[in-house]
Scaffold this active site. Structure first.
Site, PDB file in Angstrom:
ATOM      1  N   HIS A   1       0.815  -1.229  -0.091  1.00 37.30           N
ATOM      2  CA  HIS A   1      -0.108   0.184  -0.016  1.00 37.30           C
ATOM      3  C   HIS A   1       0.885   1.320   0.074  1.00 37.30           C
ATOM      4  O   HIS A   1       1.874   1.245  -0.928  1.00 37.30           O
ATOM      5  CB  HIS A   1      -1.102  -0.057   1.359  1.00 37.30           C
ATOM      6  CG  HIS A   1      -1.891   0.989   1.247  1.00 37.30           C
ATOM      7  ND1 HIS A   1      -2.329   1.552   0.290  1.00 37.30           N
ATOM      8  CD2 HIS A   1      -2.863   1.077   2.447  1.00 37.30           C
ATOM      9  CE1 HIS A   1      -3.435   2.441   0.643  1.00 37.30           C
ATOM     10  NE2 HIS A   1      -3.713   2.080   1.937  1.00 37.30           N
TER      11      HIS A   1
ATOM     12  N   HIS B   1      -2.244  -2.037  -9.815  1.00 35.41           N
ATOM     13  CA  HIS B   1      -3.324  -1.455  -8.695  1.00 35.41           C
ATOM     14  C   HIS B   1      -4.630  -2.302  -8.826  1.00 35.41           C
ATOM     15  O   HIS B   1      -4.983  -3.078  -9.865  1.00 35.41           O
ATOM     16  CB  HIS B   1      -3.828  -0.127  -9.176  1.00 35.41           C
ATOM     17  CG  HIS B   1      -4.289   0.711  -7.975  1.00 35.41           C
ATOM     18  ND1 HIS B   1      -5.798   0.774  -7.696  1.00 35.41           N
ATOM     19  CD2 HIS B   1      -3.767   1.692  -7.209  1.00 35.41           C
ATOM     20  CE1 HIS B   1      -5.768   1.421  -6.972  1.00 35.41           C
ATOM     21  NE2 HIS B   1      -4.938   1.852  -6.435  1.00 35.41           N
TER      22      HIS B   1
ATOM     23  N   ASP C   1       2.821   5.885  -6.518  1.00 34.93           N
ATOM     24  CA  ASP C   1       4.054   5.835  -5.607  1.00 34.93           C
ATOM     25  C   ASP C   1       5.066   5.533  -6.590  1.00 34.93           C
ATOM     26  O   ASP C   1       6.087   5.649  -6.084  1.00 34.93           O
ATOM     27  CB  ASP C   1       3.856   4.433  -4.773  1.00 34.93           C
ATOM     28  CG  ASP C   1       2.909   4.609  -3.735  1.00 34.93           C
ATOM     29  OD1 ASP C   1       2.680   5.479  -3.333  1.00 34.93           O
ATOM     30  OD2 ASP C   1       1.936   3.444  -3.625  1.00 34.93           O
TER      31      ASP C   1
HETATM   32  N1  CMC Z   1       4.990  -6.325 -10.322  1.00 33.21           N
HETATM   33  C1  CMC Z   1       4.974  -7.758 -10.763  1.00 33.21           C
HETATM   34  N2  CMC Z   1       3.856  -8.148 -11.050  1.00 33.21           N
HETATM   35  C2  CMC Z   1       2.497  -7.737 -10.618  1.00 33.21           C
HETATM   36  C3  CMC Z   1       2.631  -6.468  -9.914  1.00 33.21           C
HETATM   37  C4  CMC Z   1       3.967  -5.873  -9.688  1.00 33.21           C
HETATM   38  N3  CMC Z   1       4.217  -4.657  -9.391  1.00 33.21           N
HETATM   39  N4  CMC Z   1       1.327  -6.185  -9.574  1.00 33.21           N
HETATM   40  C5  CMC Z   1       0.676  -7.409 -10.085  1.00 33.21           C
HETATM   41  N5  CMC Z   1       1.388  -8.036 -10.621  1.00 33.21           N
HETATM   42  C6  CMC Z   1       1.007  -9.422 -11.187  1.00 33.21           C
HETATM   43  C7  CMC Z   1       0.480 -10.461  -9.987  1.00 33.21           C
HETATM   44  O1  CMC Z   1       1.859 -11.325  -9.845  1.00 33.21           O
HETATM   45  C8  CMC Z   1      -0.484 -11.154 -10.859  1.00 33.21           C
HETATM   46  O2  CMC Z   1       0.211 -12.078 -11.765  1.00 33.21           O
HETATM   47  P1  CMC Z   1      -0.371 -13.646 -12.078  1.00 33.21           P
HETATM   48  O3  CMC Z   1      -2.023 -13.261 -12.781  1.00 33.21           O
HETATM   49  O4  CMC Z   1       0.454 -14.168 -12.892  1.00 33.21           O
HETATM   50  O5  CMC Z   1      -0.507 -14.301 -10.683  1.00 33.21           O
HETATM   51  C9  CMC Z   1      -1.379 -10.372 -11.433  1.00 33.21           C
HETATM   52  O6  CMC Z   1      -0.404  -9.139 -11.772  1.00 33.21           O
HETATM   53  C10 CMC Z   1      -2.327  -9.559 -10.645  1.00 33.21           C
HETATM   54  O7  CMC Z   1      -1.970  -8.906  -9.474  1.00 33.21           O
HETATM   55  P2  CMC Z   1      -2.462  -9.331  -8.132  1.00 33.21           P
HETATM   56  O8  CMC Z   1      -1.581  -9.252  -6.918  1.00 33.21           O
HETATM   57  O9  CMC Z   1      -3.634 -10.140  -7.863  1.00 33.21           O
HETATM   58  O10 CMC Z   1      -3.333  -7.784  -8.009  1.00 33.21           O
HETATM   59  P3  CMC Z   1      -4.012  -7.128  -6.752  1.00 33.21           P
HETATM   60  O11 CMC Z   1      -5.038  -6.417  -7.074  1.00 33.21           O
HETATM   61  O12 CMC Z   1      -4.291  -8.269  -5.625  1.00 33.21           O
HETATM   62  O13 CMC Z   1      -2.807  -6.373  -6.105  1.00 33.21           O
HETATM   63  C11 CMC Z   1      -1.128  -4.494  -5.749  1.00 33.21           C
HETATM   64  C12 CMC Z   1      -2.683  -4.968  -6.195  1.00 33.21           C
HETATM   65  C13 CMC Z   1      -1.281  -2.963  -5.736  1.00 33.21           C
HETATM   66  C14 CMC Z   1      -1.004  -5.208  -4.440  1.00 33.21           C
HETATM   67  C15 CMC Z   1      -0.172  -5.232  -6.683  1.00 33.21           C
HETATM   68  O14 CMC Z   1      -0.176  -4.673  -7.872  1.00 33.21           O
HETATM   69  C16 CMC Z   1       1.330  -4.937  -6.175  1.00 33.21           C
HETATM   70  O15 CMC Z   1       1.802  -5.492  -5.303  1.00 33.21           O
HETATM   71  N6  CMC Z   1       2.089  -3.654  -6.670  1.00 33.21           N
HETATM   72  C17 CMC Z   1       3.265  -3.561  -6.227  1.00 33.21           C
HETATM   73  C18 CMC Z   1       3.082  -2.697  -4.859  1.00 33.21           C
HETATM   74  C19 CMC Z   1       2.484  -1.348  -4.866  1.00 33.21           C
HETATM   75  O16 CMC Z   1       2.941  -0.629  -5.820  1.00 33.21           O
HETATM   76  N7  CMC Z   1       1.682  -0.802  -4.216  1.00 33.21           N
HETATM   77  C20 CMC Z   1       1.070   0.404  -4.404  1.00 33.21           C
HETATM   78  C21 CMC Z   1      -0.519   0.419  -4.679  1.00 33.21           C
HETATM   79  S1  CMC Z   1      -1.054   2.063  -5.550  1.00 33.21           S
HETATM   80  C22 CMC Z   1      -1.097   3.325  -4.126  1.00 33.21           C
HETATM   81  C23 CMC Z   1      -1.501   2.797  -2.661  1.00 33.21           C
HETATM   82  O17 CMC Z   1      -2.661   2.094  -2.614  1.00 33.21           O
HETATM   83  O18 CMC Z   1      -1.142   2.784  -1.758  1.00 33.21           O
END
Ligand code: CMC
Length: 437
Positions: A268, A307, A363
């Site tokens: 987050h 996201h 971010d």
């Molecule tokens: N790098 C590589 N792969 C990713 C990333 C990433 N940053 N984000 C998602 N994926 C992949 C994930 O591995 C999955 O792949 P697969 O379908 O093969 O398993 C697919 O994309 C879907 O991702 P998810 O984890 O199911 O998506 P989610 O909605 O549960 O998670 C998230 C959203 C923000 C936690 C995730 O994108 C993430 O971990 N991003 C990196 C951390 C980040 O930048 N966070 C800040 C978010 S925005 C500001 C805030 O809210 O604070």
């Protein structure tokens, strides 16, 4: 609208049920009537991480993740970032409309008047280790505010709620600045209510021996814009924490501390700190392809990308990219921006990221600006928390006056043992590996 209903056939019993559709949702409780027999508990929904569950109705922030649209109270974020001050936007989020000149003057005065903190809080802060993470200090001192303001427990009284809202928004920059100076061993600087919200914060951070610290106006405006962009983002993890904890009628200080805790996580708000560490680790453009390969192989994440809701470019990231250039005019270019731009270019053209619709989020670029302004990476999430406090409180106020409000209490699917009888200590079999910690 006619036919705004859903008919469900339970293939276990062949019975059909018709439930109303309300604003594109059905009420999960309407499913409870679907039973196999009178003893059956009834159908529930299973939605870990709330992927498809609306937990409330809200009139504060509109977000269309498919189109990359973000609006506060109907106003596009781009317009607010261009024309408003942060406290003007705070007023909008909390009250529903932009303030008139008189309303804004009163609001600015009230918030700044509450920027002072009790002297005992400084002593409390002194108890932290010299290298304590500022987020740890912030969340503890915000929770400690509840011991100074016991009237904060009058959460069912709108007048008292408003009072705590002003106190919290006023005091957040002071607590954040003190946490920063504690680390450096510098004396704390009292807030100056004559200054605007961001300039006062900068004064408390960076004033040294000069009689009058004068914040650079370009940097102060950049911080103002960043604060506006971070002020609210509907039902994200920390806001949901705010609503869940607040739903028990805990006071807003304890509740906000819970939201800060949620924000700190690297998935987050903590992501902005992680992005900088990642860029440091990559170090130069030629090492980007190898890093991208590691991400694609699933060994790590590209921090600042992806996201839950945006499946398009995060409109906040677009604005932040522009702000970065303005800041660099003053501070000089942070070389990390070139690595970040190249990383973005490669990622946006790579099948892995395209297929998963992963774009830069808020971010990705914010930390590069903060670093150019003089902040250390462990301050970045604090810079997210100060403005987001406004959103948390707006959402908390909205919830507290919502006739649908009830204590948050999800259900579960129990997958544990069936009933079993107690076994005396001497007769138990060894089942788990002994691991010391
Ligand atoms: N790098 C590589 N792969 C990713 C990333 C990433 N940053 N984000 C998602 N994926 C992949 C994930 O591995 C999955 O792949 P697969 O379908 O093969 O398993 C697919 O994309 C879907 O991702 P998810 O984890 O199911 O998506 P989610 O909605 O549960 O998670 C998230 C959203 C923000 C936690 C995730 O994108 C993430 O971990 N991003 C990196 C951390 C980040 O930048 N966070 C800040 C978010 S925005 C500001 C805030 O809210 O604070």
């Amino acid at each position: 609208m006619e036919n705004e209903t859903l008919t469900i056939t339970d293939n276990r019993t062949q019975k059909a049920y018709t439930v109303p559709i309300f604003r594109g949702t059905i009420r999960a409780m309407d499913l409870r009537q679907i039973k196999t027999d009178p003893e059956d508990f009834g159908l529930m929904t299973y939605d870990p991480a709330f992927m498809n569950t609306a937990s409330c109705q809200s009139a504060i922030t509109y977000l269309d993740g498919e189109k990359g649209i973000l609006r506060y109270r109907g106003y596009p974020i781009e317009q607010l970032a261009e024309h408003c001050t942060f406290l003007e936007v705070a007023y909008l989020l909390l009250n529903g409309d932009l303030p008139t000149k008189d309303e804004l003057d009163t609001w600015n005065y009230d918030v700044m008047r509450h920027s002072m903190i009790h002297e005992n809080l400084k002593k409390f802060m002194d108890g932290f280790h010299h290298d304590a993470h500022p987020m740890g200090i912030l969340l503890s001192t915000v929770a400690a505010l509840s011991t100074f303001y016991p009237d904060g427990r009058a959460v069912n009284d709108a007048k008292y709620r408003r009072k705590q809202v002003v106190r919290l928004i006023g005091k957040m920059p002071t607590l954040a600045a003190y946490a920063y100076r504690h680390r450096l061993g510098r004396p704390y600087i009292y807030p100056d209510p004559e200054l605007c919200y961001t300039k006062n914060y900068m004064n408390m951070l960076w004033k040294r021996t000069e009689p009058n610290y004068v914040a650079n106006p370009v940097l102060a405006r950049a911080l103002e814009v960043l604060f506006i962009l971070h002020a609210d983002h509907e039902q994200n993890c920390s806001t949901s924490a705010m609503r869940v904890v607040g739903s028990s009628n805990a006071d807003p200080y304890a509740t906000t501390a819970a939201a800060i805790s949620a924000l700190w996580g690297p998935l987050h708000g903590g992501a902005n700190e992680e992005v900088l560490r990642m860029l440091d680790e990559i170090g130069s453009k030629d090492r980007i392809p190898a890093f991208i390969e590691e991400v694609k192989e699933g060994h790590r994440k590209l921090m600042g990308f992806g996201h839950r809701v945006y499946k398009n470019y995060d409109p906040r990231a677009r604005i932040i990219k522009q702000v970065a250039e303005e800041v660099f005019e003053v501070t000089g270019r942070n070389p990390k921006i070139d690595i970040a731009l190249e990383l973005e270019k490669i990622a946006l053209n790579d099948e892995y990221f395209v297929k998963r619709r992963l774009y830069p989020n808020v971010d990705f670029y914010s930390g590069i600006i903060y670093q150019a302004m003089g902040f250390n990476p462990d301050q970045f999430t604090v810079l997210f928390g100060i403005p987001r406090t406004v959103g948390w409180l707006a959402q908390w106020q909205e919830m507290m006056s919502d006739t649908d409000k009830k204590i948050a209490r999800p259900r579960q699917i129990y997958i544990g043992e069936e009933k079993r009888d107690f076994v005396p200590l001497t007769l138990r079999e060894h089942k788990h590996e002994l691991v010391g910690v």
